[in-house]
Design an enzyme around this catalytic site. Sequence first.
Site, PDB file in Angstrom:
ATOM      1  N   LYS A  80       0.843  -1.200   0.000  1.00 24.99           N
ATOM      2  CA  LYS A  80       0.000   0.000   0.000  1.00 24.99           C
ATOM      3  C   LYS A  80       0.878   1.249   0.000  1.00 24.99           C
ATOM      4  O   LYS A  80       1.901   1.305   0.684  1.00 24.99           O
ATOM      5  CB  LYS A  80      -0.882  -0.034   1.248  1.00 24.99           C
ATOM      6  N   SER A 155      -9.661   2.247   3.190  1.00 23.26           N
ATOM      7  CA  SER A 155      -8.834   2.952   2.247  1.00 23.26           C
ATOM      8  C   SER A 155      -7.943   2.066   1.379  1.00 23.26           C
ATOM      9  O   SER A 155      -7.490   2.486   0.320  1.00 23.26           O
ATOM     10  CB  SER A 155      -7.944   3.945   3.014  1.00 23.26           C
ATOM     11  N   SER A 179      -9.485  -0.317   7.324  1.00 20.46           N
ATOM     12  CA  SER A 179      -8.999  -0.238   5.943  1.00 20.46           C
ATOM     13  C   SER A 179      -8.288  -1.474   5.411  1.00 20.46           C
ATOM     14  O   SER A 179      -7.977  -1.540   4.221  1.00 20.46           O
ATOM     15  CB  SER A 179      -8.070   0.956   5.780  1.00 20.46           C
TER      16      SER A 179
HETATM   17  N1  GLN Z   1     -12.773   4.174   6.571  1.00 21.96           N
HETATM   18  C1  GLN Z   1     -12.127   4.590   7.781  1.00 21.96           C
HETATM   19  C2  GLN Z   1     -11.806   6.058   7.727  1.00 21.96           C
HETATM   20  O1  GLN Z   1     -12.146   6.654   6.784  1.00 21.96           O
HETATM   21  C3  GLN Z   1     -10.926   3.729   8.019  1.00 21.96           C
HETATM   22  C4  GLN Z   1      -9.662   4.276   7.496  1.00 21.96           C
HETATM   23  C5  GLN Z   1      -8.495   3.392   7.759  1.00 21.96           C
HETATM   24  O2  GLN Z   1      -8.597   2.337   8.370  1.00 21.96           O
HETATM   25  N2  GLN Z   1      -7.357   3.848   7.298  1.00 21.96           N
HETATM   26  O3  GLN Z   1     -11.227   6.602   8.616  1.00 21.96           O
END
Ligand code: GLN
Length: 508
Positions: A80, A155, A179
Amino acid sequence: MTDPTRMSAAALAEALTGGELSSVEATTAHLDRIAAVDGALHAFLHVSGEKALATAREVDTRRAAGEELHPLAGVPIAVKDVVVTRGMPTTAGSRILEGWIPPYDATLVERLKAAGLPILGKTNMDEFAMGSSTEHSAYGNTHNPWDLDRIPGGSGGGSAAAVGGFEAPLAIGTDTGGSIRQPAAVTGTVGVKPTYGGVSRYGLIALASSLDQAGPVTRTVLDSALLHEVIGGHDPHDSTSLDEPLPDLVGAARRGMTGDLTGVRVGVVTELNGEGYQQGVRARFDEALTLLQKAGAEIVEVSCPNFQYALAAYYLILPSEASSNLAKFDGMRFGLRVEPSDGPVTAERVMSATRGAGFGDEVKRRIILGTYALSAGYYDAYYGSAQKVRTLIQRDFAAAFAQADVLVSPTAPTTAFRLGEKLDDPMAMYLNDVATIPANLAGIPGMSLPSGLSDDGLPVGFQILAPARADDRLYRVGAALESLLEAQWGGPLLDRAPELPTTEGSAR
Ligand code: GLN
């Protein structure tokens, strides 16, 4: 011989050590697949074909010379783009880091390199890991391999789509609120958020430092265990790193693969399986419970009443920490620098112009929210209260784990939604994470694995949570459920995903 891109990492590792396949062949097959299908998926922001092949050649040479290598040596991986990689672009999905080439490797990247895993490239993500759909990437969205009109989760949608689309057998994700697990759920892959402190955060571009964890994204539970053991363990460069050996994760996965869970207490969290969950999601969840029961597990019902405040607390704590972490992107130190279009060029005006042009809307929204929550007059009311909720959630977990060895829930309330569907509605986007966020707030480990297809033909994720430091339990229960489900399906769920259209890619 089977197409290397259809093999699990464990199977590839076996073929490599058995001399049936070289790492150059395995890596080339994946780079070719990326070239063919990434035009449709857009899982990668950067493909590092030459570097990956150089690692592969080195592994092949050393193996041929009879050197004892790591079992995963030569198995390619995608990373990532929030993880820094020396000499390889790292943008965190943001314009503000466009063109930045990190001068060092994250600890987990050093460990991948030491174990001999060729790095195929960097995967797409929501900007600074803020989002649940990868639509907040500054470099265009990623598509779900099951349906190109749908989101791959976020994400870490790039890592999940790369693994689900057979571009890579392994990938690294990061999970601050879900994420790793939510993208895994909506793409039919396996994703694990380790115990906080279990994998070094040194070299991750921080979103919320008290919540962030890096972990594996794979197609099988065993593959996640193998990768977790490569990247995990103490790192003196991270002051929050746990100074103790990892539990035996691969051993736990192999034990689970026998399908016997006699004596394991599985707690169903009442608050994470109710209203707002798609009917097909709940149906697949209930069927998985029946399987666990058949495997000998005892199912108990547990209640975590404070989970109702988790999302609200998270969306105060995360923006607060993010507003502070992102202050370093000032147009002076990294990447983008924009000078004001008119008037004097002062440091403050360059910062403002750079941050105005370099950050996207979601990032700006959270910086504003976080700065407000931390301001002198509101700190106690917002940030302080959210920290108290965090303690209550930790207590809920402690009470639940007194009754059960693992807790379970659907990973996400729905299957993959359509691209664009929730883009203009931040609240609807945030609600995707109701089931994943509590684990981050408490620092405990969690896994998502596929539990079947919903009525819409899209994958559903099953979440397993364990107490801090007991990541091995995820692997035992996850591997057991996976083997029982695959026996029913007659093979991996991803075998049922549609063929992807191939295009002339420019990858490599
Ligand atoms: N969807 C969550 C957010 O927007 C999780 C993000 C993440 O785990 N990086 O914060």
